[in-house]
Enzyme design. Structure first.
Site, short mmCIF file in Angstrom:
data_model
loop_
_atom_site.label_atom_id
_atom_site.label_comp_id
_atom_site.label_asym_id
_atom_site.label_seq_id
_atom_site.Cartn_x
_atom_site.Cartn_y
_atom_site.Cartn_z
NE ARG A 95 43.88 -13.97 6.27
CZ ARG A 95 45.06 -14.24 5.73
NH1 ARG A 95 45.13 -15.03 4.67
NH2 ARG A 95 46.17 -13.72 6.23
CG ASP A 155 47.03 -8.65 2.93
OD1 ASP A 155 47.07 -9.87 3.06
OD2 ASP A 155 46.10 -7.94 3.39
NE ARG A 158 51.31 -9.70 7.38
CZ ARG A 158 50.23 -10.39 7.71
NH1 ARG A 158 49.37 -10.77 6.77
NH2 ARG A 158 50.00 -10.72 8.96
CG HIS A 182 43.07 -10.30 4.44
ND1 HIS A 182 44.40 -10.02 4.54
CD2 HIS A 182 42.73 -10.86 5.63
CE1 HIS A 182 44.85 -10.39 5.72
NE2 HIS A 182 43.85 -10.91 6.40
P1 6V0 Z 1 40.58 -13.81 19.53
O1 6V0 Z 1 41.79 -13.43 20.31
O2 6V0 Z 1 40.02 -15.20 19.66
O3 6V0 Z 1 39.44 -12.76 19.85
C1 6V0 Z 1 38.15 -12.84 19.33
C2 6V0 Z 1 37.25 -12.17 20.34
O4 6V0 Z 1 35.94 -12.15 19.79
C3 6V0 Z 1 37.19 -12.90 21.69
O5 6V0 Z 1 37.48 -12.01 22.74
C4 6V0 Z 1 35.75 -13.41 21.74
O6 6V0 Z 1 35.23 -13.47 23.06
C5 6V0 Z 1 35.04 -12.39 20.87
N1 6V0 Z 1 33.75 -12.85 20.36
C6 6V0 Z 1 33.46 -14.03 19.80
N2 6V0 Z 1 32.14 -14.08 19.49
C7 6V0 Z 1 31.61 -12.88 19.84
C8 6V0 Z 1 30.32 -12.31 19.77
N3 6V0 Z 1 29.29 -13.00 19.27
N4 6V0 Z 1 30.14 -11.08 20.24
C9 6V0 Z 1 31.16 -10.37 20.77
N5 6V0 Z 1 32.42 -10.86 20.86
C10 6V0 Z 1 32.63 -12.10 20.41
O7 6V0 Z 1 40.84 -13.58 17.96
P2 6V0 Z 1 41.80 -12.49 17.30
O8 6V0 Z 1 41.63 -11.21 18.02
O9 6V0 Z 1 43.15 -13.07 17.12
O10 6V0 Z 1 41.16 -12.38 15.84
C11 6V0 Z 1 39.91 -11.75 15.65
C12 6V0 Z 1 39.50 -11.79 14.20
O11 6V0 Z 1 40.39 -10.98 13.43
C13 6V0 Z 1 39.56 -13.19 13.58
O12 6V0 Z 1 38.47 -13.38 12.71
C14 6V0 Z 1 40.86 -13.14 12.80
O13 6V0 Z 1 40.93 -14.11 11.77
C15 6V0 Z 1 40.83 -11.73 12.31
N6 6V0 Z 1 42.10 -11.18 11.83
C16 6V0 Z 1 42.02 -10.33 10.79
C17 6V0 Z 1 43.15 -9.78 10.22
C18 6V0 Z 1 43.01 -8.87 9.03
O14 6V0 Z 1 43.99 -8.51 8.38
N7 6V0 Z 1 41.80 -8.49 8.69
C19 6V0 Z 1 44.42 -10.07 10.76
C20 6V0 Z 1 44.50 -10.88 11.85
C21 6V0 Z 1 43.34 -11.52 12.45
#
Ligand code: 6V0
Length: 318
Positions: A95, A155, A158, A182
């Site tokens: 991360r 976490d 989980r 995290h």
């Molecule tokens: P994903 O499916 O790639 O979605 C990310 C989204 O962000 C996409 O739709 C992009 O178009 C959009 N995006 C990117 N840049 C921008 C921007 N500048 N403005 C607006 N939108 C933008 O990723 P996913 O949904 O799987 O993960 C999203 C984030 O959540 C990541 O950083 C993960 O690492 C994080 N997670 C956090 C968790 C937690 O426990 N906090 C758990 C799982 C994932």
């Protein structure tokens, strides 16, 4: 005729319509917590597609909700902005590897959100979530209780699931917390764990089938869960979607409930000017109070180690 005028519409704005955002949005449409959900994403077509798909299910939900793909101006009237936008972890990536990429994205998003006149609460899930939360708080200029991260809420969930499985009891009867980053330096606060009211020591004494080795394995599985899931299906999103829903519900329902979130520390646990996973009471004001639970000496060291790692990683982007 006199009309009642307390018809304030509750609006949640979601920034990031990826896997995590869409999972959260889907849960929100079934939860009857708000009247409006606006979805914002740099990929407008994705946000539109998600809004269309969700709207087509609204007639099955317990109460109607308006969902649309909007833009940052729509954040102005939002009660809560949930941020799940950013680059996700690739296989083998930690991360913390994401920090520089997502810091730039966070700065531009928060700038746009604040320019809308937004004056509500921000909840962050984008990784590395503790650092992203700290940056979001700084960039926003909002009070510390109004910006918090999902921290170790997932976490902890989980852990509770795995403890429930091990002790053969409802996970909701397993009161145990994962604290710290995290990520790879998080730790289980065993000294405070209570499983159906009993301490872990007591359970181990009473039944020699239970061992500390097994509990250590459980902790390692919790810590590495994202890697295990990413190896298999590329990303994790359902459980964090539910975790975000839990946080939004705690706020909108003014629950005063204890959840392990990424909260700002101002001396608690001997730490300053950092967001990190700790138990905190969440209500309509956001983080009402960080709860300082009694940690063992070893756990205190783990907390400080986790904070050191976050501080070091954060330095280049501060
Ligand atoms: P994903 O499916 O790639 O979605 C990310 C989204 O962000 C996409 O739709 C992009 O178009 C959009 N995006 C990117 N840049 C921008 C921007 N500048 N403005 C607006 N939108 C933008 O990723 P996913 O949904 O799987 O993960 C999203 C984030 O959540 C990541 O950083 C993960 O690492 C994080 N997670 C956090 C968790 C937690 O426990 N906090 C758990 C799982 C994932």
């Amino acid at each position: 005729m006199e009309t009642l005028n307390h018809a304030k519409v509750t609006r949640v704005a979601l920034v990031g319509a990826g896997a995590v955002g869409a999972s959260f949005a889907y849960q929100l449409t079934t939860a009857s917590l708000c009247e409006e959900l606006v979805i914002i994403d740099i990929n407008k077509a994705k946000a539109e597609g998600e809004a269309m798909d969700l709207n087509h299910g609204v007639s099955f939900a317990s109460s109607p909700m308006r969902v649309w793909a909007g833009d940052y101006a729509d954040c102005g009237a939002a009660d809560i902005v949930v941020i799940t936008a950013g680059a996700p972890q690739k296989p083998g990536e930690t991360r913390l590897d994401l920090v520089e990429k997502n810091a730039k994205i966070m700065k531009s998003m928060i700038g746009e959100i604040m320019a809308s006149g937004f004056d509500g609460m921000i909840i962050i899930a984008s990784n590395p979530v503790d650092i992203m939360t700290h940056l979001a708080w700084k960039y926003s200029g909002l009070p510390k209780h109004r910006v918090f991260g999902s921290g170790t809420v997932l976490d902890t969930s989980r852990l509770r699931y795995m403890l429930g499985d091990y002790f053969n009891v409802d996970p909701r009867n397993c009161h145990a917390y994962i604290m710290g980053e995290h990520g790879d330096t998080e730790f289980a606060a065993w000294s405070n764990a209570r499983i159906y009211g009993k301490s872990v020591e007591q359970l181990l004494e009473e039944n020699d089938e239970y061992t500390w080795e097994d509990l250590e394995d459980i902790y390692v599985n919790v810590r590495d869960a994202a890697y295990h899931i990413i190896e298999r299906k590329g990303a994790t999103y359902y459980a964090i979607g539910l975790g975000l829903l839990r946080l939004v519900k705690a706020v909108l329902r003014n629950e005063n409930t204890l959840l392990t979130v990424g909260a700002y520390l101002d001396g608690e646990y001997g730490l300053h000017d950092i967001h990190i996973g700790v138990p905190a009471i969440i209500n309509r004001q956001g983080v009402r109070q960080v709860v300082e639970i009694e940690l063992s000496e070893e756990e205190k060291q783990k907390m400080h180690h986790s904070a050191d790692v976050l501080m070091k990683t954060m330095q280049p982007v501060l």
